[in-house]
Design a protein around this motif. Structure first.
Motif, short mmCIF file in Angstrom:
data_model
loop_
_atom_site.label_atom_id
_atom_site.label_comp_id
_atom_site.label_asym_id
_atom_site.label_seq_id
_atom_site.Cartn_x
_atom_site.Cartn_y
_atom_site.Cartn_z
N GLY A 222 31.60 44.92 41.29
CA GLY A 222 31.12 43.80 42.09
C GLY A 222 31.23 42.49 41.34
N GLY A 223 31.47 42.55 40.04
CA GLY A 223 31.60 41.36 39.21
C GLY A 223 33.04 41.11 38.81
N ARG A 224 33.66 40.09 39.35
CA ARG A 224 35.09 39.83 39.11
C ARG A 224 35.41 39.60 37.63
N GLY A 225 34.54 38.93 36.92
CA GLY A 225 34.79 38.67 35.50
C GLY A 225 34.98 39.94 34.70
N VAL A 226 34.25 40.97 35.06
CA VAL A 226 34.35 42.25 34.37
C VAL A 226 35.74 42.86 34.58
N LEU A 227 36.26 42.76 35.78
CA LEU A 227 37.58 43.32 36.07
C LEU A 227 38.68 42.61 35.31
N ASN A 228 38.50 41.32 35.04
CA ASN A 228 39.49 40.58 34.25
C ASN A 228 39.64 41.16 32.85
N LEU A 229 38.58 41.75 32.32
CA LEU A 229 38.61 42.33 30.97
C LEU A 229 39.48 43.58 30.88
N VAL A 230 39.69 44.24 32.01
CA VAL A 230 40.43 45.51 31.96
C VAL A 230 41.79 45.47 32.65
N GLN A 231 42.22 44.31 33.11
CA GLN A 231 43.49 44.18 33.84
C GLN A 231 44.63 44.90 33.13
N THR A 232 44.72 44.78 31.82
CA THR A 232 45.85 45.37 31.09
C THR A 232 45.62 46.83 30.70
N LEU A 233 44.41 47.34 30.95
CA LEU A 233 44.09 48.72 30.56
C LEU A 233 44.16 49.71 31.71
N VAL A 234 44.26 49.21 32.93
CA VAL A 234 44.23 50.08 34.11
C VAL A 234 45.43 49.80 35.02
N GLN A 235 45.66 50.73 35.93
CA GLN A 235 46.78 50.55 36.86
C GLN A 235 46.41 49.61 38.01
N ARG A 236 45.11 49.55 38.37
CA ARG A 236 44.70 48.73 39.51
C ARG A 236 43.21 48.44 39.43
#
Length: 133
Positions: free
Chosen positions: A81-95
């Motif tokens: 639910g927190g967009r900033g958190v997803l930015n931290l893993v962009q390169t570690l996950v497929q989606r």
């Protein structure tokens, strides 16, 4: 039948994903937090991991980093639910998916990732890592 590990501290989200994914023919394993999710994956790796990012005990970022260290070929979808958190893993996950997410879009992504072949050499590297632990 592809197996999917769903990691989320919200039992309602886990239930929703289990029902939707099982209706599509997937086998689903559930975990309440990153630590439990890692234990499940180590015991029997799945074809795909869907994980929340903000959880108690071990959050999604810690779990994904450890999963990548031991199982570099693991396919992962991160959601939060927190967009900033997803930015931290962009390169570690497929989606990544923001909560709330479109279930049809998630299912399309799951279908693509669960049925996609592994990259050559990564499965062997994962099996080697698995035996070295």
């Amino acid at each position: 039948m592809p197996r999917i590990l769903v990691i989320d501290d919200d039992k309602h989200v886990r239930y929703l994903l289990r029902v939707v994914l099982e209706r599509q023919g997937y086998s689903v394993v559930e975990a309440e937090n990153g630590n439990e999710g890692l234990q499940c994956y180590r015991a029997e790796p799945t074809d795909l991991v869907i994980t929340d990012m903000q959880m108690p005990v071990m959050d999604g970022l810690q779990m994904i980093r450890e999963l990548r260290r031991v199982f570099p070929a693991a396919k992962v979808i991160a959601m939060s639910g927190g967009r900033g958190v997803l930015n931290l893993v962009q390169t570690l996950v497929q989606r990544t998916f923001d909560k709330p997410f479109c279930i049809e879009e998630l299912l399309d992504t799951v279908q693509q990732l669960a049925s996609a072949p592994d990259f050559p050499g990564l499965r062997a590297a994962e099996e080697t890592s698995h035996t070295l632990r």
